[in-house]
Design an enzyme around this catalytic site. Structure first.
Site, mmCIF file in Angstrom:
data_model
loop_
_atom_site.group_PDB
_atom_site.id
_atom_site.type_symbol
_atom_site.label_atom_id
_atom_site.label_comp_id
_atom_site.label_asym_id
_atom_site.label_seq_id
_atom_site.Cartn_x
_atom_site.Cartn_y
_atom_site.Cartn_z
ATOM 1 N N HIS A 166 0.858 -1.182 0.000
ATOM 2 C CA HIS A 166 0.000 0.000 0.000
ATOM 3 C C HIS A 166 0.893 1.230 0.000
ATOM 4 C CE1 HIS A 166 -3.762 2.266 0.744
ATOM 5 N NE2 HIS A 166 -2.939 3.116 1.350
ATOM 6 N N CYS A 167 0.711 2.084 -0.989
ATOM 7 C CA CYS A 167 1.549 3.267 -1.132
ATOM 8 C C CYS A 167 0.751 4.521 -0.771
ATOM 9 C CB CYS A 167 2.079 3.393 -2.558
ATOM 10 S SG CYS A 167 3.109 4.864 -2.834
#
Length: 309
Positions: A166-167
């Site tokens: 998850h960025c």
């Protein structure tokens, strides 16, 4: 009528009975499932994660690009006496910045491969016609049937197919459907940062040879501060995005996501060549569309996923 929670509990109970009937299942036993059965019903709709941290990071990303645009245009290029130099570099910088922001927008607003919530019901499990002793994995957090190589994201609150990580900078997970856009985003940001650094160096050399009052429409102290900040920003993002780009390309070529590498998960999927892995992410055949954030890759309509049993 049972609530979704109770329906999920029934599935868990059924799974326990299945394991008891056959406790020595081979890991390669799988149940092929059509991709359409696990594709989110909202795959064609707008996807946006309402996460405060992610939204702030995404806004900061755009503001930093706009700051670089401001310094490049109004501090370095427009005051330049060389018209050809200004046009060529201005056009190149703006094209790269536009492609970077377009890639960021696609990575942020594309469903990364979310598995439908609440489909792990007793009725749906029965519709799969499982053989005696066969089971399916279920995510207890989002009550969904969990396909192989899918992981639950605590921020998106969904299971994501081939989730890499998850960025927060794109306010989204990097998964099966948007990995191409994330790779393009890191590549274009690295290129635009490198281009900005080259222009800063040339502008400093030009100003040292000429009068500082003539090489910029701003005062010399303001010019120096703006250029130093841009240099720091460009160097920081060049290093960061170059590392991310290399990591993503390596992950694609080896067909192993970041989470799978971190957890050292056992490889249960078929091994493919690097070229096949690249085509699976960027679409095929090979063309300039690979580098376009406006082109949606064809991941294969006949592709099937498998629930490990």
């Amino acid at each position: 009528m049972k609530s979704p929670v109770h329906r999920c509990r029934d599935v868990e109970h059924g799974r326990g009975q299945a394991w008891a009937g056959n406790s020595f299942l081979q890991p390669e036993q799988r149940i092929p499932i059509s991709k359409d059965a696990i594709t989110s019903s909202s795959a064609s709709a707008m996807w946006f994660i309402k996460d405060a941290c992610g939204i702030i990071c995404a806004i900061i990303t755009w503001l930093l690009v706009f700051y670089a645009e401001f310094v490049v245009l109004f501090v370095m290029l427009l005051p330049s006496k060389n018209l050809t130099y200004s046009i060529v570099n201005g056009s190149l910088f703006n094209v790269l910045a536009f492609l970077a922001l377009a890639s960021h927008l696609r990575a942020m607003c594309t469903d990364p491969g979310a598995v439908p919530k609440g489909n792990a019901t007793k009725e749906y499990i029965e519709s799969l016609h499982l053989k005696p002793g066969q089971v399916v994995y279920k995510c207890p957090k989002c009550c969904s049937i969990k396909p192989d190589r899918a992981h639950h994201c605590s921020v998106c609150k969904r299971c994501i197919r081939k989730m890499d990580h998850h960025c927060p900078w794109v306010n989204n997970c990097v998964g099966e459907n948007n990995q191409k856009y994330f790779v393009l985003f890191t590549m274009y940001i690295a290129l635009v940062s490198l281009h900005a650094l080259f222009m800063v160096v040339f502008h400093f050399l030009y100003c040292f040879e000429d009068d500082w009052t003539k090489c910029s429409s701003f005062s010399p102290p303001a010019t120096v501060i703006l250029l130093i900040l841009l240099c720091f920003e460009g160097l920081l993002f060049l290093i960061f995005t170059s590392v991310m780009f290399g990591t993503q390309v390596h992950s694609i070529c080896t067909d192993e996501t970041g989470i799978e590498q971190l957890k050292k998960e056992e490889r249960r999927w078929a091994k493919k060549t690097k070229w096949m892995n690249l085509r699976a992410v960027f679409g095929h055949p090979l063309s300039l569309l690979w580098f376009s954030p406006f082109s949606t890759p064809d991941h294969g309509k006949a592709e099937t996923y498998q629930y490990v049993v």
